[in-house]
Design a protein around this motif. Structure first.
Motif, mmCIF file in Angstrom:
data_model
loop_
_atom_site.group_PDB
_atom_site.id
_atom_site.type_symbol
_atom_site.label_atom_id
_atom_site.label_comp_id
_atom_site.label_asym_id
_atom_site.label_seq_id
_atom_site.Cartn_x
_atom_site.Cartn_y
_atom_site.Cartn_z
ATOM 1 N N ALA A 1 -8.460 -5.290 0.862
ATOM 2 C CA ALA A 1 -8.607 -4.111 -0.002
ATOM 3 C C ALA A 1 -7.378 -3.207 0.069
ATOM 4 C CB ALA A 1 -9.840 -3.316 0.416
ATOM 5 N N VAL A 2 -7.004 -2.658 -1.106
ATOM 6 C CA VAL A 2 -5.982 -1.608 -1.203
ATOM 7 C C VAL A 2 -6.689 -0.367 -1.726
ATOM 8 C CG1 VAL A 2 -3.848 -0.859 -2.289
ATOM 9 C CG2 VAL A 2 -4.136 -3.258 -1.650
ATOM 10 N N ILE A 3 -6.813 0.651 -0.869
ATOM 11 C CA ILE A 3 -7.571 1.855 -1.224
ATOM 12 C C ILE A 3 -6.603 3.028 -1.391
ATOM 13 C CG2 ILE A 3 -9.411 3.432 -0.532
ATOM 14 C CD1 ILE A 3 -10.354 1.064 1.347
ATOM 15 N N LEU A 4 -6.476 3.499 -2.640
ATOM 16 C CA LEU A 4 -5.668 4.692 -2.934
ATOM 17 C C LEU A 4 -6.607 5.859 -3.206
ATOM 18 C CD1 LEU A 4 -2.991 3.168 -5.335
ATOM 19 C CD2 LEU A 4 -2.486 4.329 -3.191
ATOM 20 N N GLU A 5 -6.390 6.975 -2.530
ATOM 21 C CA GLU A 5 -7.231 8.153 -2.771
ATOM 22 C C GLU A 5 -7.041 8.658 -4.198
ATOM 23 O OE1 GLU A 5 -6.386 10.963 0.289
ATOM 24 O OE2 GLU A 5 -7.024 9.628 1.914
ATOM 25 N N ARG B 1 -0.664 9.927 -6.810
ATOM 26 C CA ARG B 1 0.157 9.549 -7.954
ATOM 27 C C ARG B 1 1.419 8.917 -7.361
ATOM 28 N NH1 ARG B 1 -0.692 14.649 -7.992
ATOM 29 N NH2 ARG B 1 1.545 15.144 -7.821
ATOM 30 N N PHE B 2 1.613 7.626 -7.616
ATOM 31 C CA PHE B 2 2.758 6.977 -6.977
ATOM 32 C C PHE B 2 3.851 6.642 -7.992
ATOM 33 C CE2 PHE B 2 0.169 3.202 -8.012
ATOM 34 C CZ PHE B 2 1.129 2.365 -8.581
ATOM 35 N N ALA B 3 5.081 6.543 -7.479
ATOM 36 C CA ALA B 3 6.238 6.132 -8.273
ATOM 37 C C ALA B 3 6.984 5.070 -7.469
ATOM 38 C CB ALA B 3 7.141 7.327 -8.568
ATOM 39 N N VAL C 1 13.087 8.858 -9.807
ATOM 40 C CA VAL C 1 11.824 8.591 -9.107
ATOM 41 C C VAL C 1 11.278 9.865 -8.469
ATOM 42 C CG1 VAL C 1 10.830 7.408 -7.109
ATOM 43 C CG2 VAL C 1 12.225 6.128 -8.711
ATOM 44 N N PHE C 2 12.148 10.633 -7.807
ATOM 45 C CA PHE C 2 11.702 11.878 -7.163
ATOM 46 C C PHE C 2 11.302 12.934 -8.183
ATOM 47 C CE2 PHE C 2 13.624 10.034 -3.412
ATOM 48 C CZ PHE C 2 12.882 10.571 -2.370
ATOM 49 N N LEU C 3 11.870 12.831 -9.378
ATOM 50 C CA LEU C 3 11.609 13.812 -10.430
ATOM 51 C C LEU C 3 10.210 13.677 -11.031
ATOM 52 C CD1 LEU C 3 13.273 16.044 -11.915
ATOM 53 C CD2 LEU C 3 13.892 14.298 -13.603
ATOM 54 N N LEU D 1 5.767 7.788 -2.815
ATOM 55 C CA LEU D 1 6.894 7.012 -3.334
ATOM 56 C C LEU D 1 6.971 5.663 -2.635
ATOM 57 C CD1 LEU D 1 9.801 9.608 -3.601
ATOM 58 C CD2 LEU D 1 8.169 8.894 -5.350
ATOM 59 N N LEU D 2 7.172 4.619 -3.419
ATOM 60 C CA LEU D 2 7.393 3.270 -2.898
ATOM 61 C C LEU D 2 8.859 2.938 -3.150
ATOM 62 C CD1 LEU D 2 4.241 1.546 -4.480
ATOM 63 C CD2 LEU D 2 4.393 2.755 -2.284
ATOM 64 N N LEU D 3 9.671 2.946 -2.112
ATOM 65 C CA LEU D 3 11.120 2.771 -2.253
ATOM 66 C C LEU D 3 11.533 1.415 -1.672
ATOM 67 C CD1 LEU D 3 12.342 6.322 -1.099
ATOM 68 C CD2 LEU D 3 11.660 5.577 -3.390
ATOM 69 N N ASP D 4 12.024 0.528 -2.539
ATOM 70 C CA ASP D 4 12.434 -0.811 -2.113
ATOM 71 C C ASP D 4 13.955 -0.857 -1.998
ATOM 72 O OD1 ASP D 4 12.455 -3.448 -1.428
ATOM 73 O OD2 ASP D 4 11.518 -4.196 -3.270
#
Length: 563
Positions: free
Chosen positions: A57-61, A65-67, A161-163, A169-172
């Motif tokens: 499972a991947v549980i996001l509250e 809000r992700f970028a 992305v930060f804007l 934030l998911l930074l690869d």
């Protein structure tokens, strides 16, 4: 904020993730470490919903809000401002309409009103207020995105992305293409973002960045995740401690297994001797009491043997897997101290643009010298002049009696076509010795027969350093040797350089690598090089702080010139 429970994922028969658990709390920076192919990007894509897990499972509250910042940003046609506004499609659409219309057009007034209603002016003000943090000025917003260097394009992508106003934030690999100053800008932006109770999941090979910003780190290997509180250094310490613990446990289990196997062997011998006695008693005494007793003892011995063998099987299953560590044991050779390079008053220009002037430099075979500076300042050009690929103005002496090699950024140019093992053959080593040397650099089994064209950048860089050592090279010219290397390749590369008896002149933005392997350090400033350290500080925090002061000074000078 984000909770991952027992996540499993496979590409066909290859199980990449085997029950991974991971948590991120509000205001937390979590680093995701591991070798190339260990599943880091796969995990990010599962969190984003691009891939569906086999189980778990991947549980996001609800408030999340992700970028996402990918490893590489695709090309973009348009201005830097239009690039930033891609994250705000409606505002971006009206902005393009506004900039394409004449000011006295009725449609322009209508577009202005719509831009205002959508919050475009507030967003513009926010962009202008934050530009300086990324090293840009307002005029840069009107420039074509494609006119910036790769490092600057990466900073625009990070800014975008930060804007977006995300709280996760998911930074690869955000430091791809960034120079030293840019890495420090990113570090400051992440820490500021964290102070606002926002979270970051960071995939990076920048060891110092991870140490400076990460609250916790997860290390992916063989499909599972190991977690520690802290950054890269603490993870490395934990993995070493875990390895030693598993090694001790494995040795203790092996001792018990040998003891039990000896007991089984002894009982079989004992039972056999009783059987012999039984046969003798049958013949001499026509069976009777002795025969019955011998049979009973043999039956009991077999029962004990079965139980002992079951215990052996149980111990073998319990015995932890201990991966054989890579040991750097290579043919040794001596390097005497000799002059390699003497440069006096070197200058070089492309057309009317002067990249550097009046550069003076001396290098010896025992020197380990680093060169830092912003992207595009002329570092690679200077190195190409030193190795004879470009012809500078001034006096340049290069001692070609010294065995030296130049390993460029595009390390593939260092190799000819064919298999890895064929590229590394030298007359002094037989097949067995060559295979042992390749194994010391992390190339084992069928990997040595792979075509060099199919190897990763990190594998090729390791192979290039190994090739230099097998050829008994005395001095290396290295242009960005750690670019795009994963954590494990960086560790092996560190050990290879520690074993290398010669000197080197290297260009790098990797603060950990510079502080570990540089005995002295030059910085490129205003078209010249200046000695920064006679001896590079081993303390990474001190080193990073000094670079930060230099970076800030350079920016102040640049700003004064612009004014």
């Amino acid at each position: 904020m984000l909770h991952i429970k027992q996540l499993r994922f496979s590409f066909g028969a290859n199980e990449v993730l085997k029950g991974v658990d991971l948590d991120i709390l509000p205001g937390e920076v979590v680093a995701l470490l591991g070798a190339n192919g260990s599943g880091k990007t796969t995990l990010l894509n599962i969190i984003r919903g691009v891939l569906k897990p086999d189980s778990g499972a991947v549980i996001l509250e609800n408030t999340v809000r992700f970028a996402f910042l990918p490893q590489e940003t695709p090309p973009f046609e348009g201005t830097a401002m239009e690039f930033l506004l891609e994250s705000f499609p409606e505002i971006g659409r009206i902005y393009r309409t506004m900039t394409s219309l004449p000011i006295d057009s009725p449609d322009y007034a209508e577009a202005i009103n719509e831009f205002h209603k959508l919050g475009g002016f507030e967003l513009e003000a926010k962009i202008n207020a934050r530009l300086y943090k990324y090293g840009f000025v307002e005029e840069d917003l009107k420039r074509p995105y494609s006119s910036f260097s790769k490092g600057q394009q990466r900073l625009w992508a990070i800014f975008r992305v930060f804007l977006r106003g995300a709280n996760l934030l998911l930074l690869d690999e955000p430091t791809n293409h960034l120079d030293l100053q840019m890495c420090q800008k990113l570090e400051r932006v992440i820490l500021e973002y964290k102070s606002k109770k926002c979270s970051v999941l960071l995939v990076s090979h920048d060891r110092l960045l991870i140490d400076r910003v990460a609250d916790r780190s997860y290390y992916l290997k063989t499909g599972t995740a190991v977690s520690v509180n802290g950054g890269y250094s603490l993870m490395l310490s934990h993995l070493k401690s875990d390895f030693e613990s598993r090694l001790r446990e494995a040795k203790e289990i092996e001792r018990k297994i040998k003891q039990l196997e000896f007991e089984v062997s002894r009982r079989i011998s004992w039972a056999s001797s009783k059987e012999a006695k039984k046969k003798f008693a049958d013949k001499v005494m026509n069976k009777g009491h002795i025969g019955r007793k011998a049979a009973k003892l043999a039956k009991r011995a077999k029962a004990v043997q079965k139980r002992t063998q079951a215990m052996i099987r149980e111990l073998k299953e319990k015995k932890p897997f201990v991966e054989k560590p890579i040991e750097i044991e290579l043919p040794q050779y001596e390097v005497s101290s000799r002059k390699v390079i003497s440069a006096t008053g070197l200058s070089f220009a492309f057309g009317t643009k002067t990249l550097f002037r009046d550069v003076n430099l001396e290098l010896y075979t025992k020197d380990r010298v680093g060169l830092i500076g912003p992207n595009g300042c002329g570092k690679t050009t200077l190195m190409r002049c030193l190795v004879g690929e470009l012809k500078p103005q001034g006096e340049l002496y290069r001692n070609d009696n010294v065995r030296w090699k130049y390993i460029p950024q595009d390390v593939r140019a260092f190799f000819r076509t064919g298999s890895l093992i064929d590229n590394l053959r030298v007359p002094e080593l037989d097949e067995l010795q060559l295979r042992q040397a390749l194994g010391a650099a992390g190339f084992r089994r069928d990997k040595v027969f792979q075509d060099v064209g199919s190897l990763s950048y990190g594998e090729l860089m390791r192979a290039a350093i190994l090739k230099a050592m097998l050829e008994k090279i005395e001095f290396l010219f290295l242009d960005e040797p750690t670019n795009h290397l994963d954590i494990e390749s960086l560790e092996i590369l560190d050990r290879l350089f520690n074993a290398f008896p010669g000197g080197m002149f290297f260009i790098s933005h990797d603060r950990h690598f510079i502080a570990t392997h540089g005995d002295s350090l030059y910085t490129f400033e205003a078209g010249n090089i200046r000695l920064l350290f006679e001896e590079t500080p081993v303390d990474l925090t001190e080193f990073s702080r000094t670079i930060e002061i230099i970076s800030q000074t350079s920016e102040d000078v640049k700003n004064e010139k612009e004014k």
